[in-house]
Design an enzyme around this catalytic site. Structure first.
Site, mmCIF file in Angstrom:
data_model
loop_
_atom_site.group_PDB
_atom_site.id
_atom_site.type_symbol
_atom_site.label_atom_id
_atom_site.label_comp_id
_atom_site.label_asym_id
_atom_site.label_seq_id
_atom_site.Cartn_x
_atom_site.Cartn_y
_atom_site.Cartn_z
ATOM 1 N N GLU A 135 12.923 -3.314 -4.101
ATOM 2 C CA GLU A 135 11.858 -3.557 -5.305
ATOM 3 C C GLU A 135 12.699 -3.120 -6.861
ATOM 4 O O GLU A 135 12.456 -3.774 -7.591
ATOM 5 C CB GLU A 135 10.664 -2.373 -5.207
ATOM 6 N N GLY A 188 0.831 -1.334 -0.090
ATOM 7 C CA GLY A 188 -0.186 0.042 0.108
ATOM 8 C C GLY A 188 1.013 1.151 -0.027
ATOM 9 O O GLY A 188 1.028 1.879 0.950
ATOM 10 N N TYR A 189 1.342 1.574 -1.098
ATOM 11 C CA TYR A 189 2.118 3.008 -1.332
ATOM 12 C C TYR A 189 1.421 3.878 -2.145
ATOM 13 O O TYR A 189 1.008 4.797 -1.300
ATOM 14 C CB TYR A 189 3.499 2.197 -2.054
ATOM 15 N N SER A 190 1.237 3.597 -3.204
ATOM 16 C CA SER A 190 0.704 4.552 -4.379
ATOM 17 C C SER A 190 -0.603 5.172 -3.860
ATOM 18 O O SER A 190 -1.172 4.150 -3.306
ATOM 19 C CB SER A 190 0.820 4.378 -5.527
ATOM 20 N N GLU A 247 11.622 7.692 -14.596
ATOM 21 C CA GLU A 247 12.201 9.116 -14.602
ATOM 22 C C GLU A 247 12.450 9.324 -12.960
ATOM 23 O O GLU A 247 13.489 10.224 -12.920
ATOM 24 C CB GLU A 247 10.742 9.952 -14.984
#
Lengths: 406, 377, 406, 377
Positions: free
Chosen positions: A244, A127-129, A393
């Site tokens: 990751e 649950g990051y983004s 990026e």
């Protein structure tokens, strides 16, 4: 550095490949090779098989269940697994949460959660983004408010891969709005069966379901599920991301994809001649092969340097920092390049879209050669690898800042 | 003007959801929209006045298919009007076979839908590498072979099918065209069909001892190369123009996203790295448009220099393949996760743009053809 | 738009090519073709020849000596000149200063300076860049302080092309430090024979002298040499730069360079076979040819659109704004691509460096084929075209801002 | 360690101005620096102990030539020690021709300077495409032909020259090597010479009925392919490593420039577009380094798999050509006008980096060779 394997390393390689030959279900390997969708049971089964042999967590310290392998051994192991078409081990618990717990978790947390990761009791997701916090992860808004012995969570996570199968999720949450955005973030482990957690599928552009939105409404999480200190989660988050990134680089998977490409190019014909003999296509394949081999050596070089420098890192070995950004960029570029060539090689047969053919057990007819069905889908699906896990990026921003001092 | 009409029609009467649903269903498009397009005059614009249309020149194809791209229109205009219709118009001998003229009229009016079954699995885009055979018998012809990935074949009222009545794969001489009625199951004709990843349906068509009457032959036996070459060139033109239309939409969506999506406290379009990449895309799209204009001009001009026309067409298809891949991949990348989702429209335009490279020759094929044709001069 | 030439345009094309055949000295054309250095006299001679025919300033309004040609005619003229290996007309007076004077100069200035540009009385050069003000042109520091009827100039200009031949220079100078940097800039014409002006050569990396530093120490410039208003020079400067950009795109020169490339590739052999038949090299050449043709059509398209829209622009026609940034980027990329292929085509014979062979009148032996001598030098020298005249990065900034609204 | 010594030597005793002046003059390098390098042991490091050196393995070549690149060293180490010396070491038969052994010793010690005259104008980098002939006579050999762009030939004490004693261009069999003393004008040997754009001098060598004694033959007639192939592979290795050394310098200079050059009120390295391009360069340079490590490992390992070694070498040369061009062109671009000037050092490293693609095969040649060798397996 010496690129050739020592006799011991060669013996290890044989041991791994022998074991794989006897323990990896050929039907499962065939599914992987043919790009078919793996079921939850498939993934869990392979997880158990590896754990049975003690080879599930090579990158963990030995005391917690790691193998004590050298970086080179781990590299060999990964390559052999790829070559054998072993399924990719679901990384969220094993390779993402676990390193954070091992480095920053309490003893109690390690004791509780690490064995459950190994034996498969928990299926973790990430649950990051959030919808408004992708590349700018630190701008995340999901709130965790302390109430007695609990945090109360409200907000939304997104791009949660395989969240539909998970019972646990580790989350970055906002516990403070003071100071810079990075300073008020905490790292929480959440039981997804808690009331108020809802998982909703997101379909990807080629129609597959592998990522999800996860909504949190007044979800109560016990404070003992906080990892490390409150408001220090950003440090743990960044540590996790290096793991990751290395994972996403996926050199081994690209090696397999390249072999598939070569087989397709040998089988497909252009005006009566194998595509592999078309000068322009042969050059494209050779460029990809050389790039992949270069990346493989560059990765080994980094591992080797890390191994030299990490003598007493208690077996954890080869923790790489900003180099992982370089690995990720190059690894994903090459994988996407190979996927594009596979698609190109199919000619008109890239177009038919037969989702039934990706399903387990499908043995019916497909339009075109049997290797055709997943190729275009994989190409479109793998556009994600340069976006997820910190877009390329963002990796370039990291390189500019950390390595180049710009 | 027709392009505006078409664009308005799509915007008002044929929302994206409906187009996607039609493209994913059977027969791979919406028959009522097919009729509506015909009523708007889209079909007619693709045919020369002498064939019953009111357009048909290179610039007509360009204008219509740019709009087809912008509208992500799944109806088989290319397969039916441009390819099958074009083949009938150019190959049929109106004096002797009036039935074929009526078939043509059905395609011009849009009352009928047909397709061209030409390319094969081993041809590698070389349109002369045809292995399907047509054997002359007493009463007509017997066809044997397999046609690959034919668009809109299941729903076709009839097929225009190429076969070799003499010579070997690679020969220009010896190719013939046949009209296969598809008004019911046909002995020896088997279709294996699938939806496509970019909308619409395709079929592999197996022809096993298919007997056809003498009247099924279109034009003269063995003489189909000239009309085929012309029709396939027009097809390449249409696909190239469609690609430019798709790129225009993708560019606008991406620009809009860059202006509105905020990260790090500002629109991501404020980040110079993305600005420069976006500038490159805009620049390259204009190069692709120029290539298509050049091809349209070559098709529209006097056709005395067939090789120059063919080179202009291959240059266009090569250019849209290169630029299209760049635009598609960069647009997804700049959109981040959003560009990867089914729900957000971008991905559907991107899929079609990429898959245009899998119809009638990829970039490498057309680059090689451009070189080969240049050596011949 | 119609890409084929009308009968009138075809007749014009014939007229131009006939005239060139009779009036362009073959020895001069040969120098251009062979990449030999042109003398000042060569350049002045060609200037006079064109002026004698009235074809020196096609882009000027007819009243000042322009030709009244349509944009398409101008395009035809430029292409024919390139094809005939005519020298490039020195642009600083004709194509850079003159448009500014015509648009912003006083009547007296036009009357004084425009005829002298046409008849070659003055050789102009450009005083824009400074050591600290390259891409960031507006940060320029050279001071002009008003004293009675004069400005007193102190400072330095750099990258002044062919300044060693010039007697006049137009300069951007700082007349005020108030407000934004752009607001205090003025546009001055300076007689280089004035005391205090010193020109010093800058050698480029391949050893040629074409650019210079120009130093100004208490240089007195009469106020009537101010163009337009004081402190408004930035507006004029930007107007000039659009002309410069279009000029640098140089599609015609790339067409000539492509023909040279084809000849080299037909002549050079790789293991007994013409290089032109090598599949990879043939593909590189074809890519360049297609790109060039696309750029040519794209430019025509822009000219044609501009001509449609510029009905009553008094013959000046086809003034293009931000499009010139696109032309410049693509035009310079293609030119550099062709130059690189010419270099590659030479194989080992790119290495010999024989500066004597670039000098006028040299007819001695050279190492390798006679076309080899200038090729590597041109490749290195032409790296400048994506830097000078506003770097391609600056052009992308302009496109982002003006066209994309980013 | 030798690399450090070499780097220190260049920094302290051989400033860039002197290196450039030596490279632009006659004989194209500084003889006293040549001797100094030999004293440092550089020459010896390039030879196997059995030939009188103390190195000579793939990684030895890599280390030395990375330093050569970093130091922009113009002395002909490649031509003399690696190519001519390698050819003598590998081809000469020490039992029968002790004179050649002494020549070899001169190259190992650096007392002599030689060069390999092998490539020709029409060979297109194919080292078997040799047209120069060697005709056996009673007392020895007669050579006819022309060798192209031979480095450091004017100053050479002797040439190692290849010629065909049998067969036709393209044959591996029939190649022979000869030792030509250059201690004075030699009948039939004509040199046309020039400086090069990247430093040093080259010559075209015309051989017109050049008579040589029997003792000039190195090794056995017609059997030179095996040693030549090995030596040329080592040359490719050295050039690839030199390229990586050059890239390291160019990267550091560019980083420094990005950090210090200010425009728009800040260091230009703060502009994201340049940051991302710089990150790409850094990344790609590591890929090039990996390719060179791979080639060095292949050369250093057991040589049972000659094809794998040859492919690793071609992969390295191809990679440094691709990455080198990118690095060179991007570095100049990011430096702006400054990068274009003679005075600023960057351009000289850039010129050498680009021109490495013009020695012993360009990127396309090595990519094609990599493919061809792969098909053979």
């Amino acid at each position: 550095m010496d690129l050739s394997l020592s006799p011991d390393e060669r013996a290890f390689q044989t041991e791994v490949s022998d074991w794989l030959r006897h323990n990896l279900d050929p039907a499962l390997a065939d599914k992987v090779r043919r790009g078919q969708r793996l079921t939850k049971a498939d993934m869990e089964g392979w997880h158990r098989t590896l754990n049975g042999r003690g080879w599930l967590a090579p990158h963990w310290p030995k005391e917690y269940g790691g193998t004590g392998w050298s970086p080179i051994q781990r590299h060999i192991f990964e390559e052999e697994c790829c070559r054998a078409y072993a399924p990719r081990v679901v990384p969220f618990g094993l390779s993402m949460l676990a390193p954070v717990l091992i480095k920053y978790g309490s003893e109690a947390q390690k004791k509780t959660w690490l064995p459950r990761i190994l034996d498969g009791s928990d299926w973790w997701c990430q649950g990051y983004s959030e919808p408004g916090a992708g590349s700018d992860l630190a701008s995340l808004k999901m709130r965790a408010v302390r109430e007695g012995d609990h945090y109360i969570l409200n907000g939304q996570k997104t791009w949660t891969t395989l969240g539909q199968y998970a019972n646990m999720i580790f989350c970055l949450v906002r516990t403070s709005n003071e100071g810079k955005p990075q300073q008020g973030i905490s790292f929480l482990m959440v039981d997804m069966t808690t009331p108020g957690v809802e998982v909703r599928p997101i379909l990807l552009l080629e129609g597959t379901h592998e990522v999800n939105d996860v909504f949190f409404t007044d979800v109560r999480v016990p404070v003992e599920n906080l990892v490390g200190e409150e408001n220090k989660g950003w440090t743990y988050a960044k540590y996790l991301l290096t793991y990751e990134r290395t994972n996403i680089a996926g050199i081994g998977f690209s090696m397999v994809a390249l072999e598939e490409l070569k087989q397709i190019a040998a089988d497909q014909h252009r005006a009566g001649r194998p595509l592999a003999q078309d000068p322009l296509f042969a050059a494209r394949m050779a460029r990809a092969e050389i790039a992949l081999n270069n990346a493989r050596i560059a990765n080994l070089h980094i591992l080797w340097n890390a191994a030299q420098g990490a003598g007493n890192d208690s077996g954890n070995g080869a923790s790489v920092g900003v180099e992982s950004s370089m690995l990720k960029i190059k690894g994903t570029e090459i994988r996407q390049q190979i996927d594009a060539l596979k698609r190109q090689a199919l000619g008109a047969y890239a177009a038919p879209f037969q989702p039934e053919a990706f399903e387990p057990g499908y043995n019916g007819p497909t339009l075109g050669p049997d290797y055709a069905a997943p190729v275009a889908r994989q190409y479109f699906n793998n556009r994600k690898i340069s976006i997820f896990g910190g877009s390329n990026e963002i990796q370039k921003n990291i390189i500019s800042k950390m390595m180049l001092g710009l | 003007m027709l392009a505006d009409t078409l664009t308005r029609f799509v915007a008002q009467d044929y929302p994206l959801d409906a187009r996607l649903a039609a493209g994913a269903g059977v027969p791979g498009y919406a028959p009522e929209k097919w009729r509506a397009l015909a009523d708007l005059g889209v079909h007619g614009a693709l045919f020369d006045p002498r064939d019953g249309g009111y357009g048909g020149a290179g610039f007509d194809l360009m204008v219509v298919f740019e709009a087809v791209g912008r509208g992500l229109i799944v109806e088989p205009l290319l397969a039916s009007a441009v390819l099958a219709g074009g083949a009938l118009a150019q190959a049929a001998d109106p004096k002797t076979k009036s039935g074929q003229k009526e078939h043509l009229a059905g395609l011009v009016s849009g009352e009928k839908q047909a397709t061209l079954a030409h390319f094969e699995a081993n041809d590698g885009w070389d349109p002369t590498h045809i292995e399907t055979t047509a054997r002359k018998t007493d009463g007509g012809w017997v066809l044997n072979g397999k046609k690959s990935v034919v668009r809109a074949a299941e729903s076709a009222d009839f097929l225009i099918c190429s076969a070799r009545s003499s010579g070997v794969p690679g020969d220009k001489d010896g190719l013939s065209l046949f009209l296969l009625e598809m008004d019911g199951p046909k002995d020896g004709v088997t279709l294996q069909s699938s939806q496509t990843i970019d909308g619409g349906r395709v079929s592999d068509i197996t022809l096993g001892d298919v007997t056809l009457p003498e009247t099924a032959l279109i034009g003269r036996a063995g003489q189909a190369w000239a009309p085929l070459q012309s029709v396939l060139g027009r097809g390449v033109m249409c696909l190239s123009a469609e690609a430019v239309g798709l790129m225009d939409v993708i560019r606008d969506m991406t620009l809009e996203y860059l202006r509105t999506r905020k990260q790090f406290g500002q629109p991501i379009g404020r980040f110079q790295a993305l600005q420069h990449r976006m500038a490159t895309l805009v620049l390259e799209i204009e190069q692709a448009r120029a290539a298509v204009i050049n091809a349209a001009a070559a098709l529209s001009g006097d056709t005395t220099d067939g090789i120059a026309t063919a080179r202009a067409l291959s240059a266009a298809k090569y250019t849209v393949a290169e630029v299209g891949t760049l635009v598609a991949e960069e647009a997804v990348q700049m959109h981040g996760g959003m560009g990867m989702t089914w729900e957000y429209p971008l991905g559907h335009y991107v899929k079609r743009l990429i898959m245009i490279g899998h119809e009638m020759g990829d970039g490498d094929y057309h680059l090689s053809r451009y070189i080969r044709l240049g050596e011949a001069t």
